[in-house]
Design an enzyme around this catalytic site. Structure first.
Site, PDB file in Angstrom:
ATOM      1  CG  MET A 123     -37.162  29.089  -8.773  1.00 44.30           C
ATOM      2  SD  MET A 123     -36.995  30.351  -7.490  1.00 44.30           S
ATOM      3  CE  MET A 123     -38.385  29.928  -6.444  1.00 44.30           C
ATOM      4  CB  CYS A 174     -38.129  23.306 -13.966  1.00 46.54           C
ATOM      5  SG  CYS A 174     -36.876  24.594 -14.261  1.00 46.54           S
TER       6      CYS A 174
END
Length: 403
Positions: free
Chosen positions: A318, A104
């Site tokens: 993201m 992430c």
């Protein structure tokens, strides 16, 4: 009938970039959860509140979106010349599944600060004032991330005037360097472009043959042209997420792209690999109004990008996909470079790009070079700025029979 009491585990709830997650030190987890396996997954699922057939994660720390259904485990690094090992778990909302297949990028912005505050970085590497350089080993993908964390009076500085579209309030800027971001995945034989091509014809039954750039950089990502799938690139979340047929179409594209990238052998395996690869669609710059009501002008951006995460259109971008965008934009001939106005025959690498996403804009840079003999492109690092802030710290509680 006897009932086991709840147990409490030290944890910190942190916003990193445009995501939120529950952070743990490995040493604070129950013994059975300190090693990978069913016990660890069961614990994290219960902490977040999954699986939840209602899709709300009411009985847990998750926020019922891909951006808020996240967990992080940190420990002192086992790698030479690194400070901390960082393991990321993307928790499914409606399924009993934790995806460990990728990183992430947004929560990466919080790893350095949590590592410093949690005593995982040697004190002699932390300045009283200035910038602390934290060397992070991203264990999911076996890559290095360098976080530049501001320090004030011996403590991590979290407040500041750095603004990040998709985050309401300003905070302190954290610069991230994703070192050698390409080809971190096991698929595609370790190649940045696993098919060997900058652009492929991707056959997707029921949809057609789409031009696609499939890249392993930051996170495996499949880029397609917005116009080829009936979009303009200015769409906001509701335009996609309220359309069940659109969501099914993107999942089909993702599954067939994953097979072409060598990440899975059959499309049926995509259901158990939700976090990777990502699907994004690109378009040349155009004016639009972001989800906050803020106008985005054509002159403010180089291109438009919208990306899917865990089956839904992401509210911003993201962090790992931003690395993929910056990397692909730096390489002439990719769909990302072409959407940004680059020519197929122009071999000058673009060092930075600013793209428009549903919440506003984001700038990401990449250092790319081409081998003059083989023509192969390589990227030494991608750079972007995020921010992070601790929201709550203490303990999370889970029923004693969770794992």
């Amino acid at each position: 009938m006897s009932h086991l009491p709840q147990i409490k585990i030290p944890a910190t709830y942190i916003r990193g970039g445009t995501s939120k997650g529950v952070f743990f030190r490995l040493q604070d987890l129950p013994a059975s959860a300190q090693i990978p396996g069913a016990a660890r997954d069961a614990l994290l699922l219960r902490v977040i509140g999954s699986p939840d057939p209602y899709g709300k994660q009411i009985d847990g720390m998750g926020g019922a979106t891909s951006s808020t259904s996240k967990t992080v485990i940190l420990s002192k690094s086992s790698q030479a010349d690194h400070d901390v090992d960082y393991l990321f778990g993307q928790v499914a909302i409606d399924k009993a599944f934790v995806d460990w297949s990728g990183n992430c990028g947004n929560l990466s912005a919080a790893v350095g600060s949590f590592a410093i505050s949690g005593g995982l970085v040697d004190a002699n590497r932390i300045p009283q004032n200035g910038i602390a350089t934290v060397r992070i080993w991203q264990a999911n993908i076996a890559k290095t991330i360098i976080a530049h964390v501001p320090m004030t009076n011996g403590e991590v500085q979290e407040t500041g005037d750095f603004e990040l579209d998709g985050v309401t309030f300003p905070a302190a800027e954290v610069q991230l360097e994703f070192m050698d971001p390409a080809a971190e995945e096991e698929g595609g034989g370790g190649a940045m472009f696993p098919t060997g091509n900058l652009v492929d014809d991707l056959e997707v039954p029921g949809i057609g043959t789409l031009k696609a750039t499939m890249i392993n950089a930051g996170i495996p990502t499949i880029f397609v042209n917005a116009a080829d799938i009936g979009y303009t690139g200015t769409e906001l979340q509701d335009a996609i997420n309220s359309d069940a047929k659109a969501l099914a179409k993107f999942e089909t594209i993702r599954a067939y792209g994953a097979v072409r990238m060598g990440l899975i052998k059959h499309i049926d395996e995509a259901a158990n690999r939700q976090h990777t690869p990502k699907v994004a669609f690109v378009a040349p710059p155009a004016a639009y109004v972001s989800s906050s009501g803020k106008p985005v002008n054509v002159a403010d951006i180089d291109l438009l990008v919208r990306a899917m995460s865990m089956g839904k259109l992401h509210h911003a971008m993201m962090g790992t996909a931003a690395v993929a965008i910056g990397t692909a934009a730096a390489i002439p001939g990719t769909l990302v470079s072409l959407a940004a106005g680059g020519g197929e025959q122009n071999n000058a690498a673009r060092t930075a790009v600013r793209f428009g996403h549903p919440s506003g804009t984001l700038r990401v840079g990449a250092q790319a070079s081409q081998d003059p003999i083989s023509g192969t492109w390589s990227v030494t690092k991608a750079i972007m700025s995020r921010s992070a802030r601790v929201l709550m710290e203490g303990w999370v509680r889970v029923p004693g029979d969770t794992f």
